[in-house]
Each structure stands twice: as C-alpha cells, then as structure tokens.
Design an enzyme around this catalytic site. Structure first.
Site, PDB file in Angstrom:
ATOM      1  CB  SER A   1      -0.974   0.011   1.181  1.00  7.95           C
ATOM      2  OG  SER A   1      -0.293  -0.207   2.397  1.00  7.95           O
TER       3      SER A   1
ATOM      4  CG  HIS B   1      -1.775   3.874   3.749  1.00  7.07           C
ATOM      5  ND1 HIS B   1      -3.064   3.619   4.186  1.00  7.07           N
ATOM      6  CD2 HIS B   1      -1.276   2.677   3.365  1.00  7.07           C
ATOM      7  CE1 HIS B   1      -3.327   2.335   4.064  1.00  7.07           C
ATOM      8  NE2 HIS B   1      -2.253   1.742   3.570  1.00  7.07           N
TER       9      HIS B   1
END
Length: 277
Positions: A206, A259
């Site tokens: 991610s 992230h």
C-alpha cells in the site's frame, strides 16, 4: 492527450471510438504491434472516456456500440470484438509491463505460500528488521520485502488492483525505470516510517500504491502530455481510504504511516519529473 485504455485489435477500438465520438468525446488511436492505445484528446473528457472503456471491456457485445459505429464509423471496422474472455486476458497482460507483472505475481505467490502453512517462515525471511532476533541490518533486503507480504484476501486484492492499474500505466508510458524508482523508494522509505510508528509487524504494497497514486495524479495535473493521469474522483477515493485508516471502522491494523509516506514520495517524484520531462 491522456491514455484511457488499451484494446487488442483495431476493430474493437474503432467500435468504442465511434461510440465516444457520438457522445462528443474526441479520441486518438495509436496502433502498436500487439495492441491499440486509446487517448482522450481533451484531458477534461478523460474520466468519461475511461468510464465507457471499462463498460466496453465488461460488455463488448452491447448493441449500443454496434449501432453508433454504423452511424459514425467505417463498415470495414465493425463486428469483430474478439471473445470477451481472451480480450480481458489480453488486457491484463498488456496493461502492465514486465516489472508490473513481476511484482504482481511475486505478491500472489508469497500470499499463496502464506496461506498454505508457510506464514511464519515467510514473515521471518521477509519481514522488517527486528521482526525476529536474527533479522539484523545486514539483511538489507528487509527494508523493502515487507511490501510483498499481504495478510488477507482484501488486503492483496486492493493493493494489486491499484498496482496493476497505476503501475502498468506508468511503465507502459514512461518506462520501467520510472516505475522501478517509485517501487524502490515507495517500498522502502514508507516502511522505515511505519517501523518507527508501530514496530516491525506490518506488510503490504500500500505504501507503493499511494506513491503511484500521488505520482500519477500530480503528473496528470502538471504534465498531462506525459500520457498518464488519475481522475480527481479516483484520487478522492484514495484520500478517503487514507483518512478512514486512522479510524477503527474496519477493525483492521492499517499501516497509515506507510500510506502517508508513500503519498509524499509519489507527489515529490511527480513534481520533480513534471519539471524534468
């Protein structure tokens, strides 16, 4: 111009282009050796073109394409759309370059091994530094390899869909080198940040995905002629998902540091490349 899709043959491409022409969307077609690349001439129409492209992939036999192609297109380029299954398979493999596919299948194989009894050994071998007493700084690959580990089906599906979609765009349009830089930087620096936030018990692509999203979006804003871009609606979804990660809504342990770190990496690299290219 901005690319919005690729199709395996000119007949299928012409059917879609004729339909978009009837909707007022101006398109450009580029014939490559094994596929046809579709571009929206006006970047403001990119999202509409991409929406219709996704519908066409799912429903290539929809009568609306044939009807509009008859009105607006050439009769020589009609009817042969190819089998939907083979078309989707071709779209999958042509949608990503060699690095896109290598990382995609590496993650899949590791996930399969994780779920057939090798989770502990894989995490010991690929987890971040200090994940085990023997995971020392001398094992330099550990700064990156946690990015290849996924803990659930939803985890890997979400990440690999975005990796294929965004990574494939970048590799096909800007080259393997550009994607490799984003992969290595987006798969290492965010991992370091996540380690200092929560320790070594994390994994997933991610951070890289957010690097690709930030890069693709900023390039589309600042350098649309590069041929890549991310619609604001897609970027908005990614931002919402990022914010939700700070809540306990899904009951999941989400690597929020990775992230944010990945997003910053992608935005900075996009600003740099948009000036250089």
């Amino acid at each position: 111009m901005q690319e919005f899709g690729r199709l395996p043959n000119i007949r299928a491409a012409q059917a879609l282009v004729d339909y978009l022409k009837g909707q007022g969307v101006d398109c450009h077609v580029e014939q490559l050796e094994q596929e046809v690349v579709l571009y929206a001439v006006n970047p403001a129409q990119h999202a509409q073109a991409e929406f219709e492209y996704q519908h066409f992939i799912a429903h290539p036999g929809d009568p609306k394409y044939l009807a509009v192609s008859w009105d607006h297109g050439s009769t020589a380029n009609r009817m042969d759309y190819g089998k939907p299954s083979s078309q989707l398979l071709m779209q999958f493999f042509t949608g990503g370059g060699p690095l896109t596919m290598l990382v995609f299948f590496a993650c899949v194989f590791i996930f399969l091994g994780w779920n057939i009894g090798y989770a502990e050994s894989l995490f010991s071998a690929l987890g971040f530094f200090n994940v085990t007493p023997t995971a020392t700084l001398g094992e330099f690959w550990r700064v990156f390899t946690p990015s290849l580990i996924h803990f659930s089906a939803m985890h890997i599906i979400f990440n690999l869909l975005w990796w294929w979609y965004l990574g494939g765009k970048i590799e096909n349009r800007l080259g393997t080198g550009t994607l490799a830089i984003l992969l290595l930087v987006g798969g290492t620096l965010p991992n370091v940040l996540q380690y200092y936030i929560s320790g070594p018990g994390f994994g997933g692509l991610s951070g890289v995905v957010y690097a690709l999203a930030g890069y693709t979006w900023i390039m589309g804003q600042r350098k649309p002629e590069a041929g890549i871009g991310l619609p604001n609606s897609y970027m908005g979804f990614m931002m919402i998902w990022l914010v939700l990660g700070f809540t306990d809504m899904f009951g999941l342990s989400i690597a929020n540091g990775a992230h944010i770190g990945g997003l910053v990496v992608g935005l900075l690299q996009g600003v740099f490349d948009s000036r250089r290219r």
